[in-house]
Scaffold this active site. Sequence first.
Site, PDB file in Angstrom:
ATOM      1  N   GLY A  26       0.830  -1.195   0.000  1.00  0.00           N
ATOM      2  CA  GLY A  26       0.000   0.000   0.000  1.00  0.00           C
ATOM      3  C   GLY A  26       0.863   1.243   0.000  1.00  0.00           C
ATOM      4  CD  GLN A  28       4.876   4.449   5.442  1.00  0.00           C
ATOM      5  OE1 GLN A  28       6.019   4.043   5.344  1.00  0.00           O
ATOM      6  NE2 GLN A  28       4.585   5.732   5.652  1.00  0.00           N
ATOM      7  CG  ASP A  82      -1.955  -0.649  13.180  1.00  0.00           C
ATOM      8  OD1 ASP A  82      -0.849  -1.083  12.813  1.00  0.00           O
ATOM      9  OD2 ASP A  82      -2.118   0.502  13.620  1.00  0.00           O
ATOM     10  CG  HIS A 107       1.479   1.885  14.817  1.00  0.00           C
ATOM     11  ND1 HIS A 107       1.899   2.752  15.792  1.00  0.00           N
ATOM     12  CD2 HIS A 107       0.143   1.730  15.011  1.00  0.00           C
ATOM     13  CE1 HIS A 107       0.849   3.131  16.529  1.00  0.00           C
ATOM     14  NE2 HIS A 107      -0.211   2.502  16.084  1.00  0.00           N
ATOM     15  CD  GLU A 226     -11.044  34.463   7.276  1.00  0.00           C
ATOM     16  OE1 GLU A 226     -10.008  34.345   7.966  1.00  0.00           O
ATOM     17  OE2 GLU A 226     -11.086  35.127   6.226  1.00  0.00           O
TER      18      GLU A 226
END
Length: 327
Positions: A26, A28, A82, A107, A226
Amino acid sequence: MAQVYTEADAPLTPLQNRTVAIIGYGSQGHAQAQNLRDSSIKVIVGARPGLSWERAQSDGFEVRPIPEAVQRGDVLMLLVNDEHQPQLYREQIAPSLRTGHALGFAHGFNIHYGQITPPEDIDVFMVSPKAVGPQLRRLYVQGHGAPCLIAVHQDYTGEAKAIALAYARALGGTRAGVYETTFKEECEADLFGEQAVLCGGVPALIRAAFETLVEAGYAPEVAYFECLHELKLIADLIYESGIRGMQFAISDTAQYGAMTRGARLIDPHVRQTLRDILGEIQRGEFAREWILENQAGRPVFHALERAFAEHPIEQVGEVVRSRMAKV
């Protein structure tokens, strides 16, 4: 303070004459595989048949079914989401592990919360780039790099840290600094940063501020500009120069308003909520909640996803951005 490593501390030797198997192609996986290859590391990709397999093949990689990639690899980097890792590990990785393998993660979630328990006769390490995949690749190609965190969970061979450092260098991480941590620290701090600031706190503040202006009678487009559109200007300044650097770049009026009103937003009640969120992460409550949510088919996830997609700021933003794209 974290220990910091540079290229002088991270020879590529531990990865030379070894094969790195990237499991998952994917965001990564795509970036890491290409950076490793460009660092003269032998890379194969383990994937399921489908789009990821075809993409890895089109990028020139040798692609194999995941169990075969595990068998052929010496260093394994698990780069699927994960929530998919535990089942994938049990069914397609664990049966093919051998003594002396090095298993890497980006991770710490599944190791820290006990969803994956590797055998004792392998190395377990982490290399966590502080960049999304496309940015990790772009920085490498430009001759720069993204900072990386490294950690060691198991050091069976005595080489786990050296492998992690070499891997981080091959990604380009030592060009920007590689910082030593633990699976626990990386996991808990990462979840907290996502929830409290980056992906939870900031969007929630944007929506609340947008609603406040619109409820007071201001045009939705003005409120969008803003409260959301100009955030990139500030984020870029903070990224490049820190908060103090950003303050130098904005007007004195903006700086005074920020310094006198910001603390009113982040008041003692908000600080206690931040502590509560961190406590849920530290005690494993969030991890259990997320694991059960996936097991139940993600009912809360999908309901909230729909609600956020239907928020007026998304409707206004879609129109504003479509006009900008035409310029």
